[in-house]
Design an enzyme around this catalytic site. Sequence first.
Site, PDB file in Angstrom:
ATOM      1  CD1 TRP A 193      -2.823   1.600   0.705  1.00 50.57           C
ATOM      2  CD2 TRP A 193      -1.344   2.407   2.178  1.00 50.57           C
ATOM      3  NE1 TRP A 193      -3.212   2.865   1.045  1.00 50.57           N
ATOM      4  CE2 TRP A 193      -2.325   3.385   1.947  1.00 50.57           C
ATOM      5  CE3 TRP A 193      -0.305   2.692   3.080  1.00 50.57           C
ATOM      6  CZ2 TRP A 193      -2.312   4.630   2.579  1.00 50.57           C
ATOM      7  CZ3 TRP A 193      -0.279   3.931   3.706  1.00 50.57           C
ATOM      8  CH2 TRP A 193      -1.285   4.877   3.462  1.00 50.57           C
ATOM      9  CG  ASP A 360     -13.116   9.850  -1.624  1.00 51.73           C
ATOM     10  OD1 ASP A 360     -13.075   8.963  -0.750  1.00 51.73           O
ATOM     11  OD2 ASP A 360     -12.506   9.755  -2.694  1.00 51.73           O
ATOM     12  CG  ASP A 361     -15.398   6.798   2.953  1.00 56.60           C
ATOM     13  OD1 ASP A 361     -16.610   6.657   3.165  1.00 56.60           O
ATOM     14  OD2 ASP A 361     -14.512   6.049   3.426  1.00 56.60           O
ATOM     15  NE  ARG A 437     -10.417   2.900   5.608  1.00 52.82           N
ATOM     16  CZ  ARG A 437     -10.986   3.738   4.770  1.00 52.82           C
ATOM     17  NH1 ARG A 437     -11.828   3.313   3.871  1.00 52.82           N
ATOM     18  NH2 ARG A 437     -10.708   5.016   4.790  1.00 52.82           N
ATOM     19  CG  ASP A 472     -11.879   2.882  -2.349  1.00 53.69           C
ATOM     20  OD1 ASP A 472     -10.976   2.082  -2.625  1.00 53.69           O
ATOM     21  OD2 ASP A 472     -11.741   3.818  -1.531  1.00 53.69           O
ATOM     22  CG  ASN A 474     -10.605   1.206   0.963  1.00 54.83           C
ATOM     23  OD1 ASN A 474      -9.512   1.556   0.558  1.00 54.83           O
ATOM     24  ND2 ASN A 474     -11.701   1.901   0.759  1.00 54.83           N
ATOM     25  CG  ASP A 542      -4.973   5.489  -0.813  1.00 58.38           C
ATOM     26  OD1 ASP A 542      -5.668   5.971  -1.723  1.00 58.38           O
ATOM     27  OD2 ASP A 542      -5.433   4.732   0.069  1.00 58.38           O
TER      28      ASP A 542
HETATM   29  C1  DGJ Z   1      -9.101   4.594  -0.217  1.00 53.24           C
HETATM   30  C2  DGJ Z   1      -8.909   5.423  -1.441  1.00 53.24           C
HETATM   31  O1  DGJ Z   1      -7.760   5.039  -2.109  1.00 53.24           O
HETATM   32  C3  DGJ Z   1      -8.866   6.892  -1.036  1.00 53.24           C
HETATM   33  O2  DGJ Z   1      -8.612   7.690  -2.151  1.00 53.24           O
HETATM   34  C4  DGJ Z   1     -10.165   7.255  -0.406  1.00 53.24           C
HETATM   35  O3  DGJ Z   1     -11.205   7.139  -1.338  1.00 53.24           O
HETATM   36  C5  DGJ Z   1     -10.426   6.349   0.795  1.00 53.24           C
HETATM   37  N1  DGJ Z   1     -10.331   4.976   0.442  1.00 53.24           N
HETATM   38  C6  DGJ Z   1     -11.784   6.622   1.375  1.00 53.24           C
HETATM   39  O4  DGJ Z   1     -12.101   5.739   2.366  1.00 53.24           O
END
Ligand code: DGJ
Length: 723
Positions: A193, A360-361, A437, A472, A474, A542
């Site tokens: 990451w 975004d989020d 997360r 996304d 994660n 990121d």
């Molecule tokens: C991971 C993404 O890579 C970020 O750009 C952002 O959108 C976050 N998630 C939001 O939780």
Amino acid sequence: MPILYSPENQVFHLQNDRISYIIRLVAGKYPIHQYWGKKVRAIHADVMERCCNQQEEGFTLHELPLDTLPQECPVFGCGDMRQGMLEVRQADGSSALDLCYDSHEILKGKPALKGLPSARGEEAETLVLRLRDEHSGVAVELSYSVYPDIDVIARNMRVVNDGEQAVVLERALSACVDLENTHTQLTTLSGAWARERQMVTRPLVPGHQGVESVRGASSHQACPFMALGKSTVTEDEGEVYALSLCYSGSFWADVFVDCNDMARAQIGIQPFQFSWELKPGDSFQTPEAYLCYSANGLNGMSREFHHLCGRYITRGKYAHASRPLLVNNWEATYFDFNEDKLLELAACAKDVGIDLFVLDDGWFGHRDVDNSSLGDWVDDRRKLPNGLRGLSDKIHGLGLKFGLWFEPEMISPDSDLYRAHPDWCIHIPGRMQVESRHQLVLDLSRKEVREYIIDAVSAAMERGNVDYVKWDMNRNMNMLHSDGLDSAHQKELNHRYILGLYEILEAVTSRFPDVLFESCAGGGGRFDFGMMHYMPQAWCSDDTDAFMRCRIQYGTSMVFPVSTMGAHVSAVPNHQMGRSTPLATRAAVAMGGTYGYELDLTRLPKEELDEIRRLNEKVKALQPLLLYGEFYRLCSPFEGNKTAFMSVSEDRCEAVVTHVYGPAEPNRQPVLLPLRGLDAEKEYRDVESGRVYGGDELMTHGLTIPRAWGDYMATQFHLVAVD
Ligand code: DGJ
């Protein structure tokens, strides 16, 4: 004719004007890999002559030296002592196969793969080779497509159970090539990451080496790609043999060097934690692999992959169009925003010439930190009192497009969705759940889950009247188990998840053909051709630090074109590294991808906003060239303190060259940077300085890069041919 079959010699010759790939049937039975590389008229040499001499053990089923023959579809069990492409457990528990030629077909075009992304190929020609194991009834179809305009062969395998009893696939790879002893090094893209796709080159040694993922995603850690060549290969010289995969899940890319220095390169679905039952009459389709040959080093290889991606893999309205310049509120506000703050940011964005505002989020459920609400795609009225539509109308009213973030494959334990359907996540009943997360992964192998996602995402997209989606993902998968599968089929879950994902992506992207989709996985954790098939761009990492981005984007460009790489200018000190780099450098590096911003514009001084306005005008003017020009890497950040790359227009009349220094060093001379891809006969004017250079001069002597004064300085040149 791209594919010639000579019945007399039992040879299949796949070719275009530059490459040949030759398969020979030996003993009328086994497809042997005879040649892959620069175009030849034919290969007359007898592959058996060479390999028979080396045969020592002498216990093959048909007295053929399978252990030393380069094969197209090797299997373990009848003489070959290396790991093969296919492993099938049969009713008696054994897994040996004796796959022999059955028939073949040469097709115009290239059939699409059912349920899987694949490259289009109206211009291609396809060889389908059918092999069969008489004892079990297991049959395979090996498909090879050759294109007239790119030096890539697309391969896949389909396994069919023509027998009378069920069998279980324990391995079904997409491609295998046995390369003779001319390969001495392997280049892969490895990372983590925030430092994805770092170039790693190592000498090939006897035994196994390669990259893989067992994470349920192609991953931050490894890219489904590997390139073999001699140690003399450079960016511009030497023969490169590369493999890549159109797949977004766990994969295996392996090279096994045997005792005769033959390198067996294989790529496909990760066999670890995989099995698949085939009842009589069932079939299994492997993902598509791409075999790329370049006679012009790594840059040559990359351009072939870029053309493959741009011409045949990415689809839809934005595949070849300019992309809107965007601002994303993530690093500007994280979860702490309300409608007023967003509108303030959007108004400022509009003022400096940005086209698209991305929320975004944190816009849904009650998500104030990352521990809740995934799955509840309902507007958070505390932050957006007028809902998504209210916000979107105002953003549109400002003359901006409106984009929205989703993480549709996930579920928070603190969500209404989880309270209603606790069994919808991937989990092992009775065992503790392993969160990452604070979230769990939805079980996309289940139809009802897929339907929920398609409906919930579509409804929010319609509500928000969105022009862009950031999709996304994660976390990776563990505690693998699906309530929808019985105990004998649990090892199908990983692949069923990816098939489910592709079904969802197909449904959502075709329902909204005018929307620009960008994929993301905690940055670049699922950067692969599979995702590119549905979404033409992906958030590269990121890590928005310009210096780290030089490495990440340099590595990514090995396989993927500039038009796929989401790249944004962010604030300094950088949020991931604490490093400060000049705005001009952050912008120059972001111009190596799909350009945008990820910072609070409202906090910038007027001079910076003025500079951003100028930068935006420049990006818009240069976008076709930056995104779709021929891309050349010039100077590697993995080898020193400098990164350089350039894009050249198709007619070679225009080019943009970017050079970025790392930390400044004292007492250094200005650097000479030889360019690539220009017309040696043309004269080029540097738009900024007005100086004129010969194309031949620029490609031999080079362009003079001024000395760095200060850390992380970038210089950009816009060269235009003079009539
Ligand atoms: C991971 C993404 O890579 C970020 O750009 C952002 O959108 C976050 N998630 C939001 O939780």
